[in-house]
Design a protein around this motif. Structure first.
Motif, PDB file in Angstrom:
ATOM      1  N   SER A 189       2.062   0.022  -3.420  1.00  0.00           N
ATOM      2  CA  SER A 189       1.411   1.285  -3.095  1.00  0.00           C
ATOM      3  C   SER A 189       0.133   1.060  -2.294  1.00  0.00           C
ATOM      4  O   SER A 189      -0.128   1.768  -1.318  1.00  0.00           O
ATOM      5  CB  SER A 189       1.092   2.047  -4.388  1.00  0.00           C
ATOM      6  N   ARG A 190      -0.663   0.088  -2.697  1.00  0.00           N
ATOM      7  CA  ARG A 190      -1.916  -0.188  -1.980  1.00  0.00           C
ATOM      8  C   ARG A 190      -1.640  -0.688  -0.563  1.00  0.00           C
ATOM      9  O   ARG A 190      -2.366  -0.334   0.371  1.00  0.00           O
ATOM     10  CB  ARG A 190      -2.727  -1.226  -2.763  1.00  0.00           C
ATOM     11  N   ARG A 191      -0.614  -1.490  -0.417  1.00  0.00           N
ATOM     12  CA  ARG A 191      -0.250  -1.980   0.927  1.00  0.00           C
ATOM     13  C   ARG A 191       0.215  -0.809   1.794  1.00  0.00           C
ATOM     14  O   ARG A 191      -0.153  -0.697   2.972  1.00  0.00           O
ATOM     15  CB  ARG A 191       0.841  -3.036   0.808  1.00  0.00           C
ATOM     16  N   PHE A 192       1.017   0.065   1.212  1.00  0.00           N
ATOM     17  CA  PHE A 192       1.480   1.250   1.937  1.00  0.00           C
ATOM     18  C   PHE A 192       0.288   2.108   2.366  1.00  0.00           C
ATOM     19  O   PHE A 192       0.214   2.550   3.520  1.00  0.00           O
ATOM     20  CB  PHE A 192       2.405   2.063   1.030  1.00  0.00           C
ATOM     21  N   ALA A 193      -0.653   2.341   1.464  1.00  0.00           N
ATOM     22  CA  ALA A 193      -1.827   3.161   1.786  1.00  0.00           C
ATOM     23  C   ALA A 193      -2.631   2.536   2.921  1.00  0.00           C
ATOM     24  O   ALA A 193      -3.125   3.248   3.808  1.00  0.00           O
ATOM     25  CB  ALA A 193      -2.698   3.334   0.548  1.00  0.00           C
ATOM     26  N   ALA A 194      -2.769   1.215   2.917  1.00  0.00           N
ATOM     27  CA  ALA A 194      -3.523   0.536   3.973  1.00  0.00           C
ATOM     28  C   ALA A 194      -2.858   0.732   5.330  1.00  0.00           C
ATOM     29  O   ALA A 194      -3.538   0.983   6.343  1.00  0.00           O
ATOM     30  CB  ALA A 194      -3.645  -0.953   3.648  1.00  0.00           C
ATOM     31  N   TYR A 195      -1.536   0.629   5.376  1.00  0.00           N
ATOM     32  CA  TYR A 195      -0.818   0.842   6.636  1.00  0.00           C
ATOM     33  C   TYR A 195      -0.980   2.288   7.121  1.00  0.00           C
ATOM     34  O   TYR A 195      -1.174   2.543   8.313  1.00  0.00           O
ATOM     35  CB  TYR A 195       0.673   0.530   6.462  1.00  0.00           C
ATOM     36  N   VAL A 196      -0.889   3.218   6.186  1.00  0.00           N
ATOM     37  CA  VAL A 196      -1.006   4.635   6.554  1.00  0.00           C
ATOM     38  C   VAL A 196      -2.389   4.933   7.107  1.00  0.00           C
ATOM     39  O   VAL A 196      -2.536   5.655   8.107  1.00  0.00           O
ATOM     40  CB  VAL A 196      -0.690   5.523   5.330  1.00  0.00           C
TER      41      VAL A 196
END
Length: 207
Positions: A176-183
């Motif tokens: 989730s944190r990796r996804f948020a960083a990409y977004v």
């Protein structure tokens, strides 16, 4: 003796209610709102009749079980709006909402109004969208947020983020944190010399 005996059912009822709520939080967090109420009763080690005496409908159980998450969600919005740096406030909403959803599949279902029993959460979602709308205006004025960002992009992001909830619990939060960083990087305005390519018009997703 009489007073003591008459007090005991009340104490037992409180204990049962607490166990039901604890079980509901655990079951809904892992299985989502599609989990049957009987599974909550089984996890709480009470009969279905006992559960329904405390919570006559699944909607009431959901509202009470996620009361803390609703307060956290409101705090996320409040903190972001209070941040003097609108881009930092905007980023914090993305990161904290994604984390909240990753930790609790049931709350994510409720927030996205994925089940009829969760319609009471629509006001929470609208409040969050209004806050992001204000943050969007501020962050775009500073040139930090890409100028073609629209609120429906946030809904689209949360819909995509639900895929992370299918990951094993041990890796769900990191994903989730990796996804948020990409977004966040996707939403960041590029340098003036590298204007972003125009995006297609966003469809209506907010309901």
């Amino acid at each position: 003796m009489t007073a003591h005996v008459s007090h005991m059912p009340r104490s037992d009822a409180r204990d049962n209610r607490a166990r039901i709520l604890a079980a509901a939080r655990t079951v809904f967090a892992e299985a989502g709102l599609g989990a049957p109420v009987r599974e909550v009763a089984r996890h709480a080690e009470v009969g279905p009749a006992t559960l329904y005496r405390h919570f006559p409908t699944k909607r009431e159980l959901i509202l009470e079980a996620f009361a803390d998450q609703r307060r956290v969600c409101q705090a996320v919005v409040h903190d972001a709006l209070a941040d003097p740096d609108p881009w930092r406030g905007f980023r914090s909403v993305i990161v904290r909402i994604c984390e909240l959803h990753a930790r609790n599949r049931g709350f994510a279902d409720a927030f996205m109004a994925a089940y009829p029993e969760a319609m009471d959460f629509a006001a929470d979602r609208e409040r969050t969208l209004r806050a992001v709308g204000e943050l969007t205006r501020r962050a775009q004025q500073t040139g930090s947020l890409r100028p073609d960002f629209v609120l429906d992009d946030l809904i689209l992001m949360l819909m995509a983020h639900r895929g992370a909830q299918d990951a094993p619990a041990a890796v769900r939060l990191a994903a989730s944190r990796r996804f948020a960083a990409y977004v966040i990087e996707a939403f960041r305005a590029p340098p003036p010399e590298a204007a972003p390519a125009a995006l297609p018009r966003a469809p209506r997703l907010g309901g």
